[in-house]
Design a protein around this motif. Structure first.
Motif, PDB file in Angstrom:
ATOM      1  N   VAL A   1       0.814  -1.219   0.000  1.00  0.00           N
ATOM      2  CA  VAL A   1       0.000   0.000   0.000  1.00  0.00           C
ATOM      3  C   VAL A   1       0.846   1.266   0.000  1.00  0.00           C
ATOM      4  O   VAL A   1       0.548   2.222  -0.722  1.00  0.00           O
ATOM      5  CB  VAL A   1      -0.960   0.019   1.209  1.00  0.00           C
ATOM      6  CG1 VAL A   1      -1.731   1.330   1.277  1.00  0.00           C
ATOM      7  CG2 VAL A   1      -1.927  -1.158   1.145  1.00  0.00           C
ATOM      8  N   LEU A   2       1.918   1.302   0.766  1.00  0.00           N
ATOM      9  CA  LEU A   2       2.676   2.543   0.943  1.00  0.00           C
ATOM     10  C   LEU A   2       3.206   3.086  -0.378  1.00  0.00           C
ATOM     11  O   LEU A   2       3.282   4.302  -0.566  1.00  0.00           O
ATOM     12  CB  LEU A   2       3.839   2.312   1.916  1.00  0.00           C
ATOM     13  CG  LEU A   2       4.552   3.579   2.386  1.00  0.00           C
ATOM     14  CD1 LEU A   2       3.626   4.418   3.269  1.00  0.00           C
ATOM     15  CD2 LEU A   2       5.838   3.242   3.134  1.00  0.00           C
ATOM     16  N   GLY A   3       3.571   2.213  -1.294  1.00  0.00           N
ATOM     17  CA  GLY A   3       4.094   2.666  -2.577  1.00  0.00           C
ATOM     18  C   GLY A   3       3.061   3.283  -3.487  1.00  0.00           C
ATOM     19  O   GLY A   3       3.412   3.870  -4.522  1.00  0.00           O
ATOM     20  N   LEU A   4       1.790   3.180  -3.131  1.00  0.00           N
ATOM     21  CA  LEU A   4       0.714   3.696  -3.981  1.00  0.00           C
ATOM     22  C   LEU A   4       0.199   5.056  -3.526  1.00  0.00           C
ATOM     23  O   LEU A   4      -0.633   5.648  -4.211  1.00  0.00           O
ATOM     24  CB  LEU A   4      -0.451   2.697  -4.005  1.00  0.00           C
ATOM     25  CG  LEU A   4      -0.093   1.275  -4.459  1.00  0.00           C
ATOM     26  CD1 LEU A   4      -1.320   0.383  -4.367  1.00  0.00           C
ATOM     27  CD2 LEU A   4       0.456   1.271  -5.884  1.00  0.00           C
ATOM     28  N   VAL A   5       0.659   5.542  -2.387  1.00  0.00           N
ATOM     29  CA  VAL A   5       0.150   6.805  -1.863  1.00  0.00           C
ATOM     30  C   VAL A   5       1.055   7.954  -2.296  1.00  0.00           C
ATOM     31  O   VAL A   5       2.238   7.770  -2.583  1.00  0.00           O
ATOM     32  CB  VAL A   5       0.031   6.778  -0.325  1.00  0.00           C
ATOM     33  CG1 VAL A   5      -0.866   5.622   0.109  1.00  0.00           C
ATOM     34  CG2 VAL A   5       1.402   6.655   0.331  1.00  0.00           C
ATOM     35  N   ASP A   6       0.472   9.157  -2.352  1.00  0.00           N
ATOM     36  CA  ASP A   6       1.228  10.331  -2.779  1.00  0.00           C
ATOM     37  C   ASP A   6       2.222  10.796  -1.721  1.00  0.00           C
ATOM     38  O   ASP A   6       3.306  11.289  -2.054  1.00  0.00           O
ATOM     39  CB  ASP A   6       0.270  11.480  -3.117  1.00  0.00           C
ATOM     40  CG  ASP A   6      -0.588  11.175  -4.333  1.00  0.00           C
ATOM     41  OD1 ASP A   6      -0.120  10.430  -5.217  1.00  0.00           O
ATOM     42  OD2 ASP A   6      -1.728  11.682  -4.407  1.00  0.00           O
ATOM     43  N   GLU A   7       1.872  10.653  -0.459  1.00  0.00           N
ATOM     44  CA  GLU A   7       2.713  11.156   0.617  1.00  0.00           C
ATOM     45  C   GLU A   7       2.947  10.053   1.658  1.00  0.00           C
ATOM     46  O   GLU A   7       2.174   9.912   2.614  1.00  0.00           O
ATOM     47  CB  GLU A   7       2.070  12.368   1.278  1.00  0.00           C
ATOM     48  CG  GLU A   7       1.859  13.540   0.321  1.00  0.00           C
ATOM     49  CD  GLU A   7       1.271  14.745   1.029  1.00  0.00           C
ATOM     50  OE1 GLU A   7       1.972  15.357   1.845  1.00  0.00           O
ATOM     51  OE2 GLU A   7       0.083  15.056   0.765  1.00  0.00           O
ATOM     52  N   PRO A   8       4.001   9.283   1.492  1.00  0.00           N
ATOM     53  CA  PRO A   8       4.280   8.204   2.452  1.00  0.00           C
ATOM     54  C   PRO A   8       4.407   8.680   3.890  1.00  0.00           C
ATOM     55  O   PRO A   8       4.001   7.974   4.819  1.00  0.00           O
ATOM     56  CB  PRO A   8       5.602   7.618   1.934  1.00  0.00           C
ATOM     57  CG  PRO A   8       5.611   7.928   0.476  1.00  0.00           C
ATOM     58  CD  PRO A   8       4.951   9.262   0.365  1.00  0.00           C
ATOM     59  N   ALA A   9       4.965   9.871   4.106  1.00  0.00           N
ATOM     60  CA  ALA A   9       5.127  10.365   5.474  1.00  0.00           C
ATOM     61  C   ALA A   9       3.777  10.561   6.148  1.00  0.00           C
ATOM     62  O   ALA A   9       3.612  10.260   7.332  1.00  0.00           O
ATOM     63  CB  ALA A   9       5.912  11.683   5.467  1.00  0.00           C
ATOM     64  N   VAL A  10       2.804  11.055   5.394  1.00  0.00           N
ATOM     65  CA  VAL A  10       1.455  11.246   5.941  1.00  0.00           C
ATOM     66  C   VAL A  10       0.830   9.891   6.253  1.00  0.00           C
ATOM     67  O   VAL A  10       0.163   9.716   7.280  1.00  0.00           O
ATOM     68  CB  VAL A  10       0.584  12.049   4.956  1.00  0.00           C
ATOM     69  CG1 VAL A  10      -0.860  12.129   5.446  1.00  0.00           C
ATOM     70  CG2 VAL A  10       1.157  13.454   4.770  1.00  0.00           C
ATOM     71  N   ALA A  11       1.050   8.934   5.368  1.00  0.00           N
ATOM     72  CA  ALA A  11       0.503   7.586   5.586  1.00  0.00           C
ATOM     73  C   ALA A  11       1.092   6.948   6.836  1.00  0.00           C
ATOM     74  O   ALA A  11       0.365   6.348   7.643  1.00  0.00           O
ATOM     75  CB  ALA A  11       0.779   6.717   4.360  1.00  0.00           C
ATOM     76  N   LEU A  12       2.391   7.066   7.021  1.00  0.00           N
ATOM     77  CA  LEU A  12       3.026   6.477   8.204  1.00  0.00           C
ATOM     78  C   LEU A  12       2.560   7.168   9.481  1.00  0.00           C
ATOM     79  O   LEU A  12       2.399   6.519  10.524  1.00  0.00           O
ATOM     80  CB  LEU A  12       4.546   6.554   8.082  1.00  0.00           C
ATOM     81  CG  LEU A  12       5.167   5.648   7.011  1.00  0.00           C
ATOM     82  CD1 LEU A  12       6.656   5.907   6.894  1.00  0.00           C
ATOM     83  CD2 LEU A  12       4.906   4.173   7.309  1.00  0.00           C
TER      84      LEU A  12
END
Length: 243
Positions: free
Chosen positions: A103-114
């Motif tokens: 999933v993380l590779g599909l989001v625009d902002e990994p930092a926000v996701a984490l």
């Protein structure tokens, strides 16, 4: 009798499943599976006696999850919720384990996701994170003759492409550290499996089992991380320190 596709899929997921299963030893846990789809992991986790919430944007995938959980006798332990990383706080809080695979590779902002993931984990809880590994993707494109794509992926800011961002082990450590996590384990996933012809696994007796043992043998050896198709990381959310 195990079918060839089932055999290959078992090899592909074994290293990650081994790691997740070890985290779950020692009592019932609350688990959140982000993008868990039809329940490939969630149903297996529930079968071990844990309560699992699956967050996925696809209603069709969640319907398949429900049927799968029912067929496996764990419907009471599996909850499917339509949503994504932006809605996690509405779904769960203080969970013991978050699965975030592919999933993380599909989001625009990994930092926000984490940060969103950290917000729903209890202090000391664990994140199981699986992402595409950049160096292997460069190699695969070059071997297929797509040299310009390989170069672009190699030099892209943050390892991103139009469809998926890929990471190195060092990048994951840095991003997770910035989000308040301590990395406890890094595994190379599918080091050899994606390179082995399907015909070999289909025709050679015992080839699948031997390949599985080879994948397990190299999963934690750092020299193989750069050729693994994917990386799997276990990271512990650092408890907040008193002011």
């Amino acid at each position: 009798m195990e079918r060839p596709l089932e055999r290959r899929n078992a090899v592909r997921t074994a290293v990650v499943w081994d790691a997740v299963q070890a985290v779950l030893d020692g009592g019932s846990r609350r688990v959140l599976d982000i993008g868990g789809g039809t329940g490939g992991f969630a149903v297996r986790v529930a079968a071990l006696g844990h309560d699992v919430t699956v967050v996925d944007p696809s209603p069709d995938a969640l319907a398949a999850l429900g049927r799968r959980a029912h067929d496996e006798g764990v419907a009471g332990r599996v909850t499917g919720v339509q949503g994504d990383l932006g809605t996690l706080a509405e779904v769960a809080q203080d969970v013991d384990l978050v699965l975030c695979h592919g999933v993380l590779g599909l989001v625009d902002e990994p930092a926000v996701a984490l940060a969103a993931i950290a917000g729903v984990l209890r202090p000391g809880g664990t994140l199981s994170l699986q992402v595409g590994q950049r160096h292997a993707a460069v190699l695969a494109r070059a071997m297929a003759g797509h040299f310009t794509q390989a170069r672009d992926l190699l030099t892209a800011d943050g390892g991103g492409t139009a469809t998926e961002r890929r990471f190195t082990a060092e990048e994951l450590r840095d991003r997770l550290g910035a989000a308040g996590f301590d990395v406890t384990a890094v595994h190379g996933v599918r080091v050899f499996t994606d390179l082995v012809p399907s015909s070999l696994l289909d025709l050679e007796p015992g080839a699948g089992a031997a390949l599985l043992e080879l994948e397990r043998a190299v999963a934690e050896r750092p020299e193989y991380l750069t050729v693994a198709s994917q990386l799997h990381v276990l990271a512990r959310l650092t408890p907040a320190r008193p002011a």
